[in-house]
Design a protein around this motif. Structure first.
Motif, PDB file in Angstrom:
ATOM      1  N   ARG A 447       7.980   9.544  26.399  1.00 30.37           N
ATOM      2  CA  ARG A 447       7.222  10.715  27.092  1.00 30.37           C
ATOM      3  C   ARG A 447       5.995  10.935  26.493  1.00 30.37           C
ATOM      4  O   ARG A 447       6.039  10.792  25.037  1.00 30.37           O
ATOM      5  N   ILE A 448       5.061  11.483  26.897  1.00 28.41           N
ATOM      6  CA  ILE A 448       3.904  12.161  26.295  1.00 28.41           C
ATOM      7  C   ILE A 448       3.648  13.426  27.085  1.00 28.41           C
ATOM      8  O   ILE A 448       3.876  13.602  28.210  1.00 28.41           O
ATOM      9  N   ALA A 449       3.639  14.453  26.241  1.00 26.62           N
ATOM     10  CA  ALA A 449       3.680  15.889  26.699  1.00 26.62           C
ATOM     11  C   ALA A 449       2.406  16.393  26.258  1.00 26.62           C
ATOM     12  O   ALA A 449       1.929  16.166  24.958  1.00 26.62           O
ATOM     13  N   VAL A 450       1.519  17.071  27.021  1.00 27.39           N
ATOM     14  CA  VAL A 450       0.219  17.702  26.836  1.00 27.39           C
ATOM     15  C   VAL A 450       0.407  18.996  27.224  1.00 27.39           C
ATOM     16  O   VAL A 450       0.968  19.625  28.004  1.00 27.39           O
ATOM     17  N   GLY A 451      -0.188  19.881  26.063  1.00 24.28           N
ATOM     18  CA  GLY A 451      -0.342  21.519  26.285  1.00 24.28           C
ATOM     19  C   GLY A 451      -1.549  21.873  26.724  1.00 24.28           C
ATOM     20  O   GLY A 451      -2.523  21.473  26.051  1.00 24.28           O
ATOM     21  N   CYS A 452      -1.695  22.615  27.488  1.00 25.26           N
ATOM     22  CA  CYS A 452      -2.857  23.113  28.038  1.00 25.26           C
ATOM     23  C   CYS A 452      -3.281  24.514  27.939  1.00 25.26           C
ATOM     24  O   CYS A 452      -2.134  25.358  27.735  1.00 25.26           O
ATOM     25  N   GLY A 453      -4.576  24.892  27.829  1.00 24.20           N
ATOM     26  CA  GLY A 453      -4.985  26.060  27.955  1.00 24.20           C
ATOM     27  C   GLY A 453      -4.423  27.048  28.995  1.00 24.20           C
ATOM     28  O   GLY A 453      -4.462  28.507  28.746  1.00 24.20           O
ATOM     29  N   ASP A 454      -4.229  26.586  30.285  1.00 25.46           N
ATOM     30  CA  ASP A 454      -3.720  27.519  31.170  1.00 25.46           C
ATOM     31  C   ASP A 454      -2.155  27.609  31.096  1.00 25.46           C
ATOM     32  O   ASP A 454      -1.631  28.307  32.012  1.00 25.46           O
ATOM     33  N   GLY A 455      -1.498  27.289  30.071  1.00 22.97           N
ATOM     34  CA  GLY A 455      -0.344  27.453  29.727  1.00 22.97           C
ATOM     35  C   GLY A 455       0.881  26.415  30.282  1.00 22.97           C
ATOM     36  O   GLY A 455       1.943  26.544  30.145  1.00 22.97           O
ATOM     37  N   ASN A 456       0.227  25.554  30.985  1.00 19.28           N
ATOM     38  CA  ASN A 456       1.160  24.358  31.631  1.00 19.28           C
ATOM     39  C   ASN A 456       1.334  23.377  30.502  1.00 19.28           C
ATOM     40  O   ASN A 456       0.458  23.027  29.595  1.00 19.28           O
ATOM     41  N   ILE A 457       2.440  22.811  30.797  1.00 14.92           N
ATOM     42  CA  ILE A 457       2.825  21.186  29.857  1.00 14.92           C
ATOM     43  C   ILE A 457       2.906  20.262  30.920  1.00 14.92           C
ATOM     44  O   ILE A 457       3.700  20.542  31.706  1.00 14.92           O
ATOM     45  N   CYS A 458       2.227  19.149  30.735  1.00 12.20           N
ATOM     46  CA  CYS A 458       2.053  18.131  31.669  1.00 12.20           C
ATOM     47  C   CYS A 458       2.748  16.988  30.874  1.00 12.20           C
ATOM     48  O   CYS A 458       2.338  16.776  29.936  1.00 12.20           O
ATOM     49  N   LEU A 459       3.658  16.279  31.704  1.00 12.66           N
ATOM     50  CA  LEU A 459       4.313  14.925  31.106  1.00 12.66           C
ATOM     51  C   LEU A 459       3.884  14.050  31.663  1.00 12.66           C
ATOM     52  O   LEU A 459       3.766  13.854  33.077  1.00 12.66           O
ATOM     53  N   LEU A 460       3.288  12.892  31.036  1.00 12.04           N
ATOM     54  CA  LEU A 460       2.777  11.828  31.201  1.00 12.04           C
ATOM     55  C   LEU A 460       3.567  10.622  30.990  1.00 12.04           C
ATOM     56  O   LEU A 460       4.403  10.618  30.061  1.00 12.04           O
ATOM     57  N   ASP A 461       3.673   9.723  31.894  1.00 11.16           N
ATOM     58  CA  ASP A 461       3.998   8.247  31.695  1.00 11.16           C
ATOM     59  C   ASP A 461       3.245   7.415  30.640  1.00 11.16           C
ATOM     60  O   ASP A 461       2.171   7.333  31.129  1.00 11.16           O
ATOM     61  N   PRO A 462       3.879   7.199  29.722  1.00  7.48           N
ATOM     62  CA  PRO A 462       3.179   6.367  28.494  1.00  7.48           C
ATOM     63  C   PRO A 462       2.666   5.113  29.205  1.00  7.48           C
ATOM     64  O   PRO A 462       1.713   4.618  28.735  1.00  7.48           O
ATOM     65  N   ALA A 463       3.267   4.587  30.265  1.00  5.51           N
ATOM     66  CA  ALA A 463       2.841   3.267  30.720  1.00  5.51           C
ATOM     67  C   ALA A 463       1.562   3.258  31.603  1.00  5.51           C
ATOM     68  O   ALA A 463       0.701   2.275  31.369  1.00  5.51           O
TER      69      ALA A 463
END
Length: 670
Positions: A447-463
């Motif tokens: 998994r790739i997890a990205v922390g954002c300034g608006d408080g959300n955490i986005c999970l991205l597919d590494p592929a």
């Protein structure tokens, strides 16, 4: 032995079933039960050897103690009248996993998951009784048909093999096992062999079942042993592209050279494999139209890079502008919302062929790489200094992370751009645009997890960078860590909170509220049964699995900017504002013998352990990156974030000038 001969008064041999170096197996008739059974007979030459006879007897006793339906049931054992050891077992009708793979090739993922789950049940029961098989391989996994479904049974507990030129046979004088499936400790430190040796072998079997190849090979036994000890193998998704990236992460843990880095129990291993496949199924269902769980609107489409198809697509020129201020409602009256810096303003993503390549003073040989369709990406490969310099004009890099395939770097920019770069090929794999500025990124367990300034955490597919999930938040996210099985995630931020999430359910499980100031870093520690967090209140706080605070570690070095965990040496490292790094033993939580050392002249912003070597790498606001006490990178601008690949082949630094520098020379040559 002859057909019709009696092994015991009630067991009569019918016909031979198989012949091996140490003996043979016969189909026999059980005269009392009126059914057929299998009889394993030890060769007379081996029966005279006390050690071989003891191992033969051990097999019978070990299998008899196990009541699992996934272990061949032993009905009797003893000695014939001629002094020949025998074991009477249930007769199985089917084929070995080896025969099955040779007949039909790589197996479907669902079948492999079932195979691993059933084998894990057998091994788990054996391990609870203190029994280690030591020779798990496709030849010792037997597949039978039960009501139309494949059913796996584990064969041959505790029996030794004689020497053979084929590497699939075990040599005398070494630990029991078959070299292609032997763990590093079986080749080296025999005293460390335990139940995790079986789990390593099951990982090799899983790899072979999925790809048709074993992960480690060699023309000689010595070459094979060296390959196993090094622990470097081709990710299964490279050999079989339809496999999800989560399978690569699972395989990395299953085949970890370090015993402590592997799965701790057989069923944990099987459940993690099922979870990895489940995430792939969920992604496939959402891939047609990924949507935000908060707003119910379509998120930014992923543009695959590179390729002709990517170049033909229109690059979006308008993006969602981030809010002017960070949410401050949860911070309390003493923390005011602040305007965003100029470098966080969104910039349009366009192909700009007129831009000049990135240049550095004193560098004469420039070989910039331009990939058509990228948003102005510039790559300068300085082969004299073994350094890559990367920049995307108009976008400032804020965070970097390596996924578990080592040669893949994820770069997050303040403007919301996320770029996945293949360092081996020196070209992007994909980019993604998020509707908010990005503050941190991590990659683990597929998994790739990205922390954002608006408080959300986005999970991205590494592929491919597809947005799999968006976890709603309430303040700027400064730090993230993912559990090794990919099912849980811990995050922290400007609201002083530590939050634990269920990734599969997409919901927040627990909240820790003990920090008195902003929290900058979080990490799973102590075999992932505890969590640690560090922040501006100059403390490292320890939490249990329900985020109940269990201990507070004081940092005399000021605010804690980054945490790192060394699994092998059981050490927690904290990077502090006064330029020091402080250490604690994760078994006792007492300061380590070298409790701290001064690493830089300014604050240490990022710290990481190279898993293969358990070596510390850290970067500072003074513009330097160090490995231990040695400078491996000195830059004109401050280092704001740093990451090291698992094997130590790459160290990447995001600097204050917006560029990313990657040192790519091998660790042993630094």
């Amino acid at each position: 032995m002859q057909a019709g001969q009696h092994v015991t008064p009630t067991i009569k041999l019918v016909r031979p079933l198989g012949q091996g170096a140490m003996g043979c197996v016969w189909i026999a008739e059980h005269l009392t039960l009126g059914t057929q059974v299998a009889v394993k007979l030890m060769a007379p030459s081996y029966a005279e050897d006390a050690r071989s006879a003891a191992r033969f007897r051990q097999e019978a006793q070990a299998a008899a103690r196990l009541k699992s339906p996934h272990v061949t049931q032993v009905l009797d054992h003893g000695m014939t009248g001629e002094g020949q050891p025998y074991i009477v077992m249930e007769l199985l009708e089917g084929e070995t996993l080896r025969q099955r793979m040779e007949r039909s090739g790589p197996m479907p993922i669902d079948e492999v998951i079932r195979l691993v789950g059933q084998t894990a049940k057998a091994l788990g029961g054996a391990h609870r009784l203190g029994i280690v098989h030591r020779d798990i391989k496709p030849d010792n996994l037997f597949v039978i048909d039960v009501e139309g479904e494949p059913f796996t049974k584990v064969l041959d507990f505790g029996i030794a093999k004689r020497v053979d030129a084929d590497v699939r046979m075990t040599s005398t004088g070494m630990t029991l096992g078959t070299p292609l499936y032997m763990s590093p400790e079986q080749f080296g430190d025999i005293g460390r062999v335990d139940h995790r040796t079986d789990l390593w072998a099951l990982g090799v079997v899983t790899y072979e079942a999925l790809t048709g190849k074993t992960p480690f090979t060699g023309p000689t036994l010595f070459a094979l042993a060296m390959a196993v000890q090094k622990g470097v193998f081709e990710p299964p998704s490279v050999l079989r592209p339809e496999l999800p990236a989560a399978m690569d992460a699972w395989m990395g843990r299953a085949l970890a050279v370090d015993l402590e880095a592997r799965f701790g129990a057989a069923m944990d291993m099987a459940e993690a494999l099922g979870a990895a496949a489940q995430r792939a199924h969920e992604r496939e269902r959402r891939s047609a139209a990924p949507r935000s769980s908060r707003e119910g609107v379509a998120l930014a489409d992923t543009l695959p890079m590179p390729g002709e198809k990517a170049a033909a697509q229109r690059v979006p020129e308008q993006v969602v502008a981030p809010e002017a201020f960070e949410p401050a409602a949860a911070l309390g009256a003493d923390v005011a919302a602040k305007p965003k810096a100029e470098d966080d303003a969104p910039a349009p993503l366009r192909v700009d062929a007129s831009r000049k390549p990135l240049r550095r003073p004193g560098h004469k040989e420039r070989h910039p790489t331009r990939v058509v369709g990228e948003p102005g990406l510039e790559i300068d490969d300085d082969r004299l200094r073994n350094t890559l310099s990367l920049c995307v004009p108009g976008h400032k890099a804020r965070a970097v992370a390596f996924d578990e395939r080592d040669a893949v770097l994820v770069i997050a920019f303040g403007t919301g751009l996320v770029l996945c770069l293949d360092l081996a090929a020196r070209r992007p794999r994909w980019w993604q645009r998020l509707p908010s500025r990005v503050l941190c990124v991590t990659a683990r367990a597929g998994r790739i997890a990205v922390g954002c300034g608006d408080g959300n955490i986005c999970l991205l597919d590494p592929a491919d960078g597809t947005i799999e999930e968006s976890l709603p938040g309430h303040a700027a996210v400064r730090g993230i860590d993912i559990h090794w099985n990919g099912q849980r995630l811990v995050a922290c931020g400007d609201d002083r909170l530590v939050t634990l999430w269920s990734v599969t359910a997409g919901e927040r499980l627990h909240v820790g509220k003990e920090h008195s100031d902003r929290v900058r870093s979080v990490a799973f520690v102590a075999d992932s049964t505890m969590l640690a967090s560090g922040g501006h209140d100059a403390t490292v706080r320890l939490w249990d699995a329900s985020l109940r605070q269990v201990r507070v570690l004081r940092s005399e070095g000021g605010a804690v900017r980054s945490l790192a965990v060394a699994e092998r040496t059981r050490t927690l490292a904290a990077a502090c504002d006064d330029g020091t790094i402080r250490f604690w033993d994760t078994r006792t939580w007492e300061p380590s013998p070298t409790a701290s050392f001064t690493a830089h002249t300014k604050r240490v912003v990022s710290v990481a352990f190279v898993s293969q070597w358990e070596a510390l790498v850290f970067g500072s606001a003074d513009g330097t990156v160090r490995a231990g006490g040695r400078v491996i990178g000195g830059y004109a601008s401050a280092v704001e974030c740093m990451a090291a690949s698992r094997e130590g082949e790459y160290v990447a630094s995001a600097c204050a000038d917006g560029a990313v520098r990657v040192r790519y020379r091998g660790w042993d040559r630094w």
